[in-house]
Design a protein around this motif. Structure first.
Motif, short mmCIF file in Angstrom:
data_model
loop_
_atom_site.label_atom_id
_atom_site.label_comp_id
_atom_site.label_asym_id
_atom_site.label_seq_id
_atom_site.Cartn_x
_atom_site.Cartn_y
_atom_site.Cartn_z
N ALA A 882 37.02 41.36 41.51
CA ALA A 882 37.06 41.38 42.97
C ALA A 882 36.02 40.42 43.49
CB ALA A 882 36.80 42.80 43.49
N PRO A 883 36.33 39.56 44.44
CA PRO A 883 37.63 39.48 45.15
C PRO A 883 38.63 38.55 44.48
CG PRO A 883 36.05 38.03 46.18
CD PRO A 883 35.32 38.67 45.05
N GLY A 884 38.47 38.12 43.27
CA GLY A 884 39.42 37.24 42.61
C GLY A 884 38.67 36.17 41.83
N PRO A 885 39.38 35.26 41.17
CA PRO A 885 40.85 35.19 41.05
C PRO A 885 41.41 36.22 40.07
CG PRO A 885 39.83 33.47 39.74
CD PRO A 885 38.70 34.17 40.47
N PHE A 886 42.70 36.49 40.25
CA PHE A 886 43.40 37.44 39.39
C PHE A 886 44.26 36.65 38.40
CE2 PHE A 886 43.35 39.13 43.82
CZ PHE A 886 42.26 39.96 43.67
N THR A 887 44.16 37.00 37.14
CA THR A 887 44.86 36.25 36.10
C THR A 887 45.51 37.20 35.12
OG1 THR A 887 43.27 34.44 36.27
CG2 THR A 887 44.61 34.52 34.30
N VAL A 888 46.75 36.93 34.78
CA VAL A 888 47.47 37.67 33.75
C VAL A 888 47.35 36.88 32.45
CG1 VAL A 888 49.69 38.62 33.01
CG2 VAL A 888 49.06 38.63 35.44
N PRO A 889 46.84 37.47 31.38
CA PRO A 889 46.63 36.71 30.14
C PRO A 889 47.96 36.31 29.50
CG PRO A 889 46.17 39.03 29.79
CD PRO A 889 46.38 38.87 31.25
N TRP A 890 47.88 35.30 28.67
CA TRP A 890 49.06 34.80 27.97
C TRP A 890 49.65 35.84 27.03
CZ3 TRP A 890 51.76 30.53 29.00
CH2 TRP A 890 51.16 29.52 29.77
N GLN A 891 48.80 36.71 26.47
CA GLN A 891 49.31 37.73 25.57
C GLN A 891 50.33 38.62 26.27
OE1 GLN A 891 46.20 36.83 26.11
NE2 GLN A 891 44.81 37.35 24.42
N ALA A 1009 47.88 34.16 42.00
CA ALA A 1009 48.15 34.95 40.80
C ALA A 1009 49.65 35.11 40.57
CB ALA A 1009 47.48 36.32 40.91
N LEU A 1010 50.40 35.33 41.65
CA LEU A 1010 51.85 35.43 41.52
C LEU A 1010 52.44 34.10 41.02
CD1 LEU A 1010 52.79 37.46 44.72
CD2 LEU A 1010 52.84 38.27 42.36
N LEU A 1011 51.94 32.99 41.57
CA LEU A 1011 52.43 31.68 41.14
C LEU A 1011 52.08 31.43 39.68
CD1 LEU A 1011 53.59 28.84 41.71
CD2 LEU A 1011 51.27 28.18 42.43
N GLN A 1012 50.86 31.74 39.31
CA GLN A 1012 50.43 31.50 37.93
C GLN A 1012 51.23 32.34 36.94
OE1 GLN A 1012 46.57 32.98 36.70
NE2 GLN A 1012 46.05 30.99 35.82
#
Length: 1090
Positions: A882-891, A1009-1012
């Protein structure tokens, strides 16, 4: 970053992939050139006089006719072993009892009693073994190409010369009855026709009974010259039950009675031809090139003697297209212009003349006419297409010239030249067989430029996804300038190409090429600008942020597409890779110490506290999630369909419909298990929504979840009951059962569509209200979802308003404790995004499940459970920043994509055409679709790519779930000094976690984060389609290219398109919920101001 910019950028990226797929496809799957030339009696097939047998005959064409009438009985999917005579049982050998063996007793009796009047052949069909392609081959004598399989259910009229056209042009009366595919292939060609719908594979009797109603009266009337009867019951029985079902024995016995009845009505001038257009696999499917699919039966019979010699012990193997020139010459017709088949020479023997020389000369004459026609076609085709092998063409030209000279020399001195005659026959047969082999090899022609260009566009799109997914997290990243300029360049380049094409005379503008040029123009400028901005500031290694273990797994999967063995065994390889990735995730979480205590489904309401759980047994929790995932993968692997390349493998019997089961008790038990899976799925979804407080709202979408989903379960269970027992229904109830089979699936689909529309209309499923002890009831918050706000400051103040709302309710609880009871029910906003996603996925799953067989419901239940476990395992290792960035890992992204592929195989699919579930086209439409082709294609596509669609729509859950699983109850509010005692007696003062509301702390980071996440998912899918394209390009002359690599590319391309559309819909739903939440809080601000 605005939401519309994210969606537009994803549309552009998908356009790049689509352009690359389309360009590669047009270079890889090209059709052969179809010539419109026609043969005629007035134009001999070659120079010189016609053979001796045609001279002086009244009405003779190329050769005098031997028969004036023909009855063609085409039994769809008549495999050779269905008609093969059964030998007498040898005591030492074990007896084999299969339902389809020994059912054609009349054929066996005729072959034994009249060996010179009948003959059984093993006819080899050319792939693809679909009905329309086989009908084209059986009437034109040509080889339909691979890409024609796509139009199997959208048949167009045949433009090439064919037997039907030759019959009509010579004034023959052609009567047809049966499969209505002939109506599209030969419009207006029949003097009398009785067409019946062919696409309903569940109907075994309508077409066959309709034929029998007209067959014998038509034969007795004598108002016909050629009678064609195309039976479909055997093929439909194979699709519905498989060849080993007792229904197949009944259907084959019926066909045997039909043949016996036809034989009894034949006259001496009539030839009977019984043939199958293709075979079927052990599961009853067809379309590929396995031995069981291409092996068909061909039976010839005439009341007069046909053959000079007795039949051999083993039936002769001939190409299926050999029937075309044979029938043409036997009926005194010209051989169709594009035929490349070889006449069956033994049918042209002089049976009345006992002299071997006369019979051999008659055979040589027929072969010479056939060779002249084929040579003429080769000369015309090579001048128009230039895609035949020049060296081989020259060799065949020399061979034909030699055979022609030897034949002419033989005619000048016909007596005493038996050895020379056999030499001529051998040379002519070598020429005809060489031409067919050359055409089979040469008509797999490719456009290397288009294939290379398509692969380059796909590679550029993959690199773009990788680059932007890494670049998007850096400060100062904005999509608008990176989107508008490349699009302008792409449109400009396409405009230049259009102008150049219009200015050039005779140049045709190909929309695929234009789209590819626009894609390349936009992506090249984008990559150049990106490299100029990136390369001068950061090292190249930063472009590859994929962790080492995940990168190795992706490289292994990429390389596996270049091996036909790995493609065939992809189902097992995918399960292995997914299990390996799960073990790596568990080990990584344990090593990094990121394992959290379990807090699954324990969201407390306001006014109550959750007991604090100490962080113990972290490794046990991760191990439990991992073991549960591996168990689900293993259970889903029990539902598998074996590839035809692995004969030792046995497909799961659980993939077949319940209607194919014989035992009533076992069928009832399985039906109960399937309904139980439906109920368990519904109960799990309702329990999850209830525990997170999203099932208490009076919103229309929530009301639909309460009442609409049970109705969908009830409708699905009722439809399964009718479908599994339709054949056992009493006659008086069959009309009711048929009507319910139409209404119930449509009702379930309509309910699902209504629920999705309600969810899009009012997606916020949150309610918070307070009821005082006084008579007056005041609603604190009312859910509202109007148009989203555009005020930037509102996006940042939402979490503070949320906290303020909770504090105000708690304060009122403390102030009014002495005034009377106060009940507080505030259902959290922390799961508003996930609730909408889970609801949408459930509404999508039920109509998709309805398109599958009943026992696939167990796979869908495992799918939801497996996704739930994987999301919790991934959420344990994803820190909430918080407050970001938010990242979803490749795994997480890689595991999600592998699960989609694993579910594709667990639902009984394979990337080959014979395993397509055609029955899905008749769910809700048992009588067919008339002339419509898009609706059955949509239903079959939804059945095939259901897993791709569900996992793509649910992909945003990878971002939302870690916030949903945020630990609760571990932090208390800071108390002023001296208030420790009060704090001890007020456990309700614990601070509530914001969960998904943290995403609104920074809207820019949320959209990034949605785009990534979307670009990572497209990258993982993109490298799969890129690997398939490169494998097909490099191995285009491989022995298994049309059996393995081409179907895999087509299925992977379609799966990518479905996944990209589903991903776009999932993102759009999340953004719709986000806009509705903004409007909801806007109403709260306005209410507080008043």
């Amino acid at each position: 970053m605005q939401k519309i910019s994210v969606l537009l950028f994803l549309v552009w990226v998908c356009f790049l992939f689509y352009a690359g797929i389309a360009l590669f496809t047009t270079g890889f799957l090209l059709t052969r050139l179809e010539l419109t030339n026609h043969s005629s009696c007035q134009e001999p097939p070659g120079p010189g006089p016609l053979p001796w047998r045609s001279r002086g005959e009244p009405g003779a064409c190329w050769m005098a006719s031997r028969f004036s009438r023909v009855v063609l009985v085409l039994i769809d999917a008549l495999r050779f072993d269905f008609a093969q005579p059964q030998r007498s049982h040898v005591p030492e050998e074990p007896s084999v009892s299969l339902p389809f063996l020994g059912k054609f007793g009349s054929l066996q009796r005729i072959l034994e009693i009249q060996p010179h009047h009948a003959r059984l052949y093993q006819s080899k069909a050319d792939p693809p073994t679909t009905t329309m392609q086989r009908l084209k081959a059986l009437t034109t004598g040509s080889l339909p190409t691979f890409i024609d399989a796509g139009s199997n259910f959208a048949s167009n009229a045949i433009v090439e010369d064919n037997l039907i056209k030759q019959l009509v042009s010579t004034g023959r009366r052609v009567v047809f009855m049966g499969d209505d595919t002939w109506k599209d292939l030969f419009p207006g060609a029949f003097s009398q026709a009785f067409f019946f719908p062919s696409f309903n594979v569940r109907d075994l009797h309508t077409v066959d009974n309709g034929i029998l109603e007209h067959l014998y009266p038509t034969m007795d009337s004598g108002e016909w010259d050629v009678l064609i009867a195309h039976f479909l019951g055997v093929d439909h029985c194979g699709h519905k039950h498989g060849p080993h079902h007792p229904e197949m024995a009944k259907k084959l016995s019926q066909m045997d009675q039909v043949i016996q009845g036809v034989v009894e009505r034949l006259k001496n001038d009539t030839l009977l031809v019984v043939i199958g257009d293709h075979g079927m696999t052990k599961s009853g499917d067809h379309g590929g090139d396995s031995e069981l699919e291409i092996s068909t039966a061909l039976f010839l019979y005439s009341p007069t003697a046909l053959f000079l010699r007795a039949p051999p012990e083993e039936p002769e193997v001939i190409p299926q297209i050999s029937l075309v020139p044979t029938l043409a010459l036997l009926l005194g017709l010209p051989i169709p212009f594009g035929n490349i088949g070889e006449v069956m020479a033994e049918l042209f023997s002089e049976v009345e003349d006992s002299q071997p020389h006369s019979s051999a000369l008659a055979q040589a004459s027929a072969l010479y006419l056939n060779a002249q026609q084929v040579f003429r076609y080769l000369h015309t085709y090579s001048a128009a297409a230039q895609d035949l092998q020049v060296k081989e063409l020259h060799r065949l030209h020399n061979l034909f010239s030699k055979a022609s000279a030897d034949y002419q020399r033989l005619l000048q001195s016909p007596q005493g030249a038996e050895a020379a005659l056999q030499t001529v026959i051998t040379e002519l047969q070598q020429f005809l067989r060489g031409v067919r082999a050359m055409c089979i090899e040469s008509w797999a022609r490719f456009s290397l430029v288009r294939m290379a260009g398509g692969a380059a566009v796909l590679a550029a799109a993959c690199f773009l996804c990788l680059l932007i997914s890494q670049w998007a997290t850096f400060p100062g990243f904005y999509l608008r300038p990176l989107l508008l300029v490349p699009m302008a360049w792409g449109l400009g380049l396409a405009g230049v190409v259009v102008c150049a094409g219009l200015a050039t005379t005779g140049m045709k503008l190909d929309p695929v090429v234009l789209g590819a040029m626009a894609a390349m123009g936009s992506v090249l400028h984008f990559l150049w600008k990106a490299w100029a901005a990136w390369g001068s500031k950061r090292p190249l290694a930063a472009l590859f942020p994929i962790p080492g273990p995940v990168l190795i797994l992706l490289l292994i999967r990429f390389a596996a597409f270049f091996s036909d063995s790995f493609v065939v065994a992809e189902a097992r390889a995918t399960r292995f890779l997914l299990g390996t990735l799960i073990l790596l995730l568990v080990a990584q979480l344990h090593w990094e110490g990121k394992l959290l205590p379990p807090k699954l489904l324990t969201i407390p309401r306001l006014g109550f506290s959750a007991p604090a759980v100490p962080p113990r047994h972290k490794g046990t929790r991760a191990l439990g999630l991992g073991v549960g995932l591996l168990l689900c993968i293993r259970l889903a692997g029990l539902f598998h369909r074996c590839p035809e390349e692995t004969p030792a493998c046995h497909s799961s019997p659980w993939l077949s419909p319940l209607a194919s089961m014989v035992g009533g008790r076992a069928k009832n038990l399985w039906y109960g298990a399937c309904v139980g899976a439906l109920v368990a799925l519904l109960a799990a979804v309702r329990f999850w929504l209830c525990r997170y407080g999203n099932l208490k709202s009076p919103e229309p979408s929530v009301l639909f979840v309460r009442w609409g989903l049970p109705l969908m379960v009830l409708g699905t269970a009722a439809y399964w009951a009718l479908a599994s027992g339709a054949d056992e229904a009493p006659p008086r109830l069959r009309a009711l059962v048929a009507g319910a089979s139409v209404v119930l699936p449509r009702a379930v689909a309509g309910l699902a569509a209504s629920g999705l529309l309600l969810l899009l209309w009012r997606p916020v499923t949150v309610l918070a209200k307070a009821t005082m002890g006084a008579p007056r009831t005041r609603t604190v918050l009312t859910p509202f979802s109007g148009p989203p706000t555009s005020q930037a400051d509102l996006d940042y103040v939402v979490p503070q308003i949320y906290r303020h709302m909770q504090e105000e309710i708690r304060g009122r609880l403390g102030r009014t404790k002495s005034q009377g009871p106060l009940t507080v029910a505030a259902y959290q906003l922390g799961s508003v995004y996930s609730a909408a996603m889970v609801t949408a996925l459930t509404l999508l799953a039920f109509p998709l499940l309805l398109l599958h067989t009943e026992r696939i419901s167990l796979v869908f239940l495992l799918l939801f459970l497996q996704s739930f476990l994987l999301l919790h395992l991934l959420a344990a290792g994803m820190p909430i920043t918080a407050p970001g960035p938010f990242t979803v890992p490749w795994q997480a992204v890689s595991a999600w994509a592998l699960m989609a592929t694993q579910t594709f195989y667990s639902t009984g699919h394979q990337p080959v055409f014979p395993t397509i579930h055609w029955h899905a086209a008749f769910v809700g439409f048992p009588e067919g679709h008339g002339s419509s082709t898009w609706l059955p294609a949509l239903l079959v596509g939804a059945n095939t790519f259901a897993s791709h669609l569900l996992f793509a729509v649910g992909c945003p859950l990878l971002l939302l779930w870690p916030f949903l699983c945020e630990s609760q109850g571990s932090q208390k509010r800071r108390q002023p000094p001296g208030n420790e005692a009060e704090a001890r007696v007020r456990p309700e003062e614990e601070e509530e976690p914001l969960m998904e509301m943290r995403l609104r702390d920074a809207p820019h980071h949320f959209n990034v984060a949605l785009l990534q996440l979307s670009l990572k998912y497209l990258f993982v899918l993109g490298i799969q389609i890129l690997a398939c394209a490169l494998a097909a390009f490099i191995l285009r002359r491989h022995l298994m290219v049309w059996k393995v690599f081409a179907p895999k590319f087509i299925f992977e391309a379609m799966g990518f398109i479905v996944s990209s559309v589903g991903l776009f819909l999932g993102l759009a739903l999340v953004m719709r919920v986000d806009g509705a939440v903004s409007s909801w809080f806007q109403q709260l601000v306005l209410a507080q101001q008043r």
